[in-house]
Design an enzyme around this catalytic site. Structure first.
Site, PDB file in Angstrom:
ATOM      1  N   HIS A  44      -7.126  15.614   0.619  1.00 53.16           N
ATOM      2  CA  HIS A  44      -6.036  15.202   1.504  1.00 53.16           C
ATOM      3  C   HIS A  44      -4.962  14.512   0.671  1.00 53.16           C
ATOM      4  O   HIS A  44      -5.252  13.644  -0.148  1.00 53.16           O
ATOM      5  CB  HIS A  44      -6.575  14.256   2.582  1.00 53.16           C
ATOM      6  CG  HIS A  44      -5.497  13.546   3.325  1.00 53.16           C
ATOM      7  ND1 HIS A  44      -4.437  14.208   3.886  1.00 53.16           N
ATOM      8  CD2 HIS A  44      -5.282  12.223   3.573  1.00 53.16           C
ATOM      9  CE1 HIS A  44      -3.628  13.328   4.459  1.00 53.16           C
ATOM     10  NE2 HIS A  44      -4.117  12.120   4.280  1.00 53.16           N
TER      11      HIS A  44
ATOM     12  N   CYS B 273      -6.082  12.231   9.583  1.00 52.87           N
ATOM     13  CA  CYS B 273      -5.875  13.026   8.363  1.00 52.87           C
ATOM     14  C   CYS B 273      -7.092  13.868   7.979  1.00 52.87           C
ATOM     15  O   CYS B 273      -7.005  14.731   7.111  1.00 52.87           O
ATOM     16  CB  CYS B 273      -5.471  12.120   7.205  1.00 52.87           C
ATOM     17  SG  CYS B 273      -3.890  11.315   7.513  1.00 52.87           S
TER      18      CYS B 273
ATOM     19  N   ASN C  50       2.677  12.801   2.563  1.00 53.48           N
ATOM     20  CA  ASN C  50       1.413  12.885   3.307  1.00 53.48           C
ATOM     21  C   ASN C  50       1.701  13.536   4.657  1.00 53.48           C
ATOM     22  O   ASN C  50       2.332  12.925   5.520  1.00 53.48           O
ATOM     23  CB  ASN C  50       0.854  11.471   3.482  1.00 53.48           C
ATOM     24  CG  ASN C  50      -0.440  11.430   4.288  1.00 53.48           C
ATOM     25  OD1 ASN C  50      -0.811  12.402   4.930  1.00 53.48           O
ATOM     26  ND2 ASN C  50      -1.112  10.294   4.266  1.00 53.48           N
TER      27      ASN C  50
HETATM   28  O1  UT7 Z   1      -3.451   9.527   5.340  1.00 51.15           O
HETATM   29  C1  UT7 Z   1      -4.455   8.659   5.771  1.00 51.15           C
HETATM   30  C2  UT7 Z   1      -4.992   7.948   4.630  1.00 51.15           C
HETATM   31  N1  UT7 Z   1      -3.955   7.125   4.032  1.00 51.15           N
HETATM   32  C3  UT7 Z   1      -4.123   6.692   2.827  1.00 51.15           C
HETATM   33  O2  UT7 Z   1      -5.087   7.035   2.206  1.00 51.15           O
HETATM   34  C4  UT7 Z   1      -3.101   5.710   2.245  1.00 51.15           C
HETATM   35  C5  UT7 Z   1      -3.825   4.690   1.427  1.00 51.15           C
HETATM   36  N2  UT7 Z   1      -2.992   3.620   0.900  1.00 51.15           N
HETATM   37  C6  UT7 Z   1      -2.013   3.803   0.006  1.00 51.15           C
HETATM   38  O3  UT7 Z   1      -1.721   4.902  -0.405  1.00 51.15           O
HETATM   39  C7  UT7 Z   1      -1.341   2.583  -0.559  1.00 51.15           C
HETATM   40  O4  UT7 Z   1      -2.045   1.422  -0.160  1.00 51.15           O
HETATM   41  C8  UT7 Z   1       0.151   2.464  -0.130  1.00 51.15           C
HETATM   42  C9  UT7 Z   1       0.982   3.511  -0.838  1.00 51.15           C
HETATM   43  C10 UT7 Z   1       0.253   2.605   1.380  1.00 51.15           C
HETATM   44  C11 UT7 Z   1       0.701   1.098  -0.522  1.00 51.15           C
HETATM   45  O5  UT7 Z   1       0.549   0.877  -1.903  1.00 51.15           O
HETATM   46  P1  UT7 Z   1      -0.092  -0.478  -2.447  1.00 51.15           P
HETATM   47  O6  UT7 Z   1       0.016  -0.429  -3.891  1.00 51.15           O
HETATM   48  O7  UT7 Z   1      -1.457  -0.611  -1.842  1.00 51.15           O
HETATM   49  O8  UT7 Z   1       0.900  -1.566  -1.876  1.00 51.15           O
HETATM   50  P2  UT7 Z   1       0.616  -2.751  -0.832  1.00 51.15           P
HETATM   51  O9  UT7 Z   1       0.438  -2.221   0.546  1.00 51.15           O
HETATM   52  O10 UT7 Z   1      -0.412  -3.689  -1.361  1.00 51.15           O
HETATM   53  O11 UT7 Z   1       1.980  -3.492  -0.913  1.00 51.15           O
HETATM   54  C12 UT7 Z   1       2.410  -4.146  -2.122  1.00 51.15           C
HETATM   55  C13 UT7 Z   1       3.853  -4.548  -1.930  1.00 51.15           C
HETATM   56  C14 UT7 Z   1       4.115  -5.259  -0.610  1.00 51.15           C
HETATM   57  O12 UT7 Z   1       5.096  -6.258  -0.833  1.00 51.15           O
HETATM   58  P3  UT7 Z   1       4.665  -7.797  -0.946  1.00 51.15           P
HETATM   59  O13 UT7 Z   1       4.006  -8.129   0.355  1.00 51.15           O
HETATM   60  O14 UT7 Z   1       3.728  -7.858  -2.113  1.00 51.15           O
HETATM   61  O15 UT7 Z   1       5.957  -8.474  -1.162  1.00 51.15           O
HETATM   62  C15 UT7 Z   1       4.720  -4.191   0.242  1.00 51.15           C
HETATM   63  O16 UT7 Z   1       5.587  -4.697   1.241  1.00 51.15           O
HETATM   64  O17 UT7 Z   1       4.662  -3.363  -1.914  1.00 51.15           O
HETATM   65  C16 UT7 Z   1       5.510  -3.401  -0.776  1.00 51.15           C
HETATM   66  N3  UT7 Z   1       5.830  -2.061  -0.340  1.00 51.15           N
HETATM   67  C17 UT7 Z   1       6.912  -1.416  -0.780  1.00 51.15           C
HETATM   68  N4  UT7 Z   1       7.870  -1.757  -1.667  1.00 51.15           N
HETATM   69  C18 UT7 Z   1       8.835  -0.878  -1.900  1.00 51.15           C
HETATM   70  C19 UT7 Z   1       5.170  -1.277   0.523  1.00 51.15           C
HETATM   71  N5  UT7 Z   1       5.803  -0.105   0.663  1.00 51.15           N
HETATM   72  C20 UT7 Z   1       6.897  -0.173  -0.127  1.00 51.15           C
HETATM   73  C21 UT7 Z   1       7.954   0.707  -0.418  1.00 51.15           C
HETATM   74  N6  UT7 Z   1       8.893   0.312  -1.310  1.00 51.15           N
HETATM   75  N7  UT7 Z   1       8.048   1.924   0.139  1.00 51.15           N
END
Ligand code: UT7
Length: 334
Positions: free
Chosen positions: A253, A112, A283
């Site tokens: 980004h 990215c 993204n």
């Molecule tokens: O482009 C390169 C750089 N990329 C980035 O900078 C991305 C950086 N990271 C992020 O933007 C965020 O970490 C995400 C959007 C990817 C995820 O958000 P988060 O608030 O950090 O969620 P998490 O990964 O800690 O997941 C929390 C919960 C999990 O469920 P459990 O394990 O707590 O039951 C995930 O499975 O949210 C769940 N989850 C979802 N739920 C509904 C993850 N994706 C989804 C989804 N819908 N689409």
């Protein structure tokens, strides 16, 4: 006097197919509310089978050359991590389709951060006098490497391409690209990963294999992204001799609206100073900065003379930032 790199044209290309959060929620365990509140994304574009990164890159490049008012270019750099083939690079074919056979052309893989890396290369070639006009493209089709059943990546990424032309000019012109900074930290190599298909873990003959899809340790990436993007943007702001109050627009980004908000807050910038295309495009990896710049220019958020900071973070981990003034250009979308 050493020539200065000057941005003089910008083009974009997006696939027609729109995938809304509700479309995803119809087949994955997710919801419009979760995606909107956690990422700021409402919809994204994805290519149809048969359309590759090179096709979007070619169209965006055509737009950038038209916007620049000249098809003459003596270098082509394509930032992508979703090339048309593992080998060879996609850039020479894009160049040939543009009528630029014979011009040096290569792919640059910084995930990215790829567009900022490519812009840095273009700027160096221009500053050294080795090139007078460089085509810089950021293009990715993450729909081809994300698991259709993985809500955590499928909800975030979209496909698209953006391109700019950088020409030799002077540092006091609108469009002049000033300080640039790049960095990397390979200890984070597993935080963003397509595990299989390279030389460390070649894919055996056959169909879908474990490890072929993109995976991401979201929280780790989030934390590092905020830190590296704000630090690198602050670095180029200082090197440009700008105070915080001098900055008109931050084009970060487009990974997550919450990351962009956090970067802006750390830098003392208001949310309204950030270019945002994530809501409509998601993204788009290496394409996200040129797509966001073009959208900001079309909406009037970026005007000739605006002082702009670009900043990106991506797999590797890699990061980079650049300071520039915005030129008097009209983005062309193809
Ligand atoms: O482009 C390169 C750089 N990329 C980035 O900078 C991305 C950086 N990271 C992020 O933007 C965020 O970490 C995400 C959007 C990817 C995820 O958000 P988060 O608030 O950090 O969620 P998490 O990964 O800690 O997941 C929390 C919960 C999990 O469920 P459990 O394990 O707590 O039951 C995930 O499975 O949210 C769940 N989850 C979802 N739920 C509904 C993850 N994706 C989804 C989804 N819908 N689409």
């Amino acid at each position: 006097m050493q020539p200065a790199p000057v941005l003089c044209g910008i083009g974009t290309s997006l696939p027609d197919r729109v995938v809304t959060n509700d479309d995803l929620a119809a087949r994955l365990d997710t919801s419009d509310e979760w995606i909107r509140t956690r990422t700021g994304i409402r919809e994204r574009r994805t290519v149809d089978p048969g359309t590759a990164t090179g096709d979007l890159a070619h169209a965006a490049a055509q737009g950038a050359l038209k916007s620049a008012g000249s098809a003459a270019v003596d270098l082509v750099i394509l930032a992508t991590t979703t090339p048309d083939h593992p080998c060879p690079a996609t850039a020479p074919h894009v160049a040939q389709r543009l009528g630029l056979t014979g011009v040096p052309a290569w792919d640059l893989a910084a995930v990215c951060s790829g567009f900022v890396y490519a812009l840095a290369c273009a700027s160096s070639f221009v500053r050294s006098g080795s090139a007078a006009r460089v085509l810089v493209i950021g293009a990715d089709t993450y729909s081809t490497i994300t698991d259709p059943d993985d809500r955590s990546t499928r909800a975030i990424f979209g496909d698209g391409a953006g391109a700019v032309v950088v020409r030799a000019g002077t540092a006091d012109e609108d469009g002049a690209i000033g300080p640039v900074t790049l960095g990397s930290d390979g200890s984070l190599k597993d935080a963003i990963l397509v595990d299989a298909g390279g030389s460390r873990r070649p894919l055996p003959d056959g169909l879908a294999q474990d490890g072929r899809y993109f995976t991401m340790q979201g929280k780790t990436v989030f934390r590092h992204a905020v830190e590296r993007m704000s630090q690198s943007a602050e670095k180029v702001r200082t090197e440009a001799g700008w105070s915080t109050g001098d900055v008109d627009c931050l084009v970060a980004h487009q990974a997550n609206a919450r990351i962009i908000d956090a970067v802006a807050a750390q830098m003392g910038l208001a949310p309204e100073q950030c270019a945002l295309s994530i809501e409509r495009l998601g993204n788009t990896a290496a394409a996200s900065i040129p797509l966001a710049m073009a959208e900001a220019a079309r909406s009037g958020q970026l005007r000739a003379g605006s002082r702009v900071l670009l900043t990106a973070f991506g797999g590797g981990a890699t990061w980079g930032a650049a300071a520039l003034t915005w030129p008097d250009v009209t983005p062309v979308s193809i």
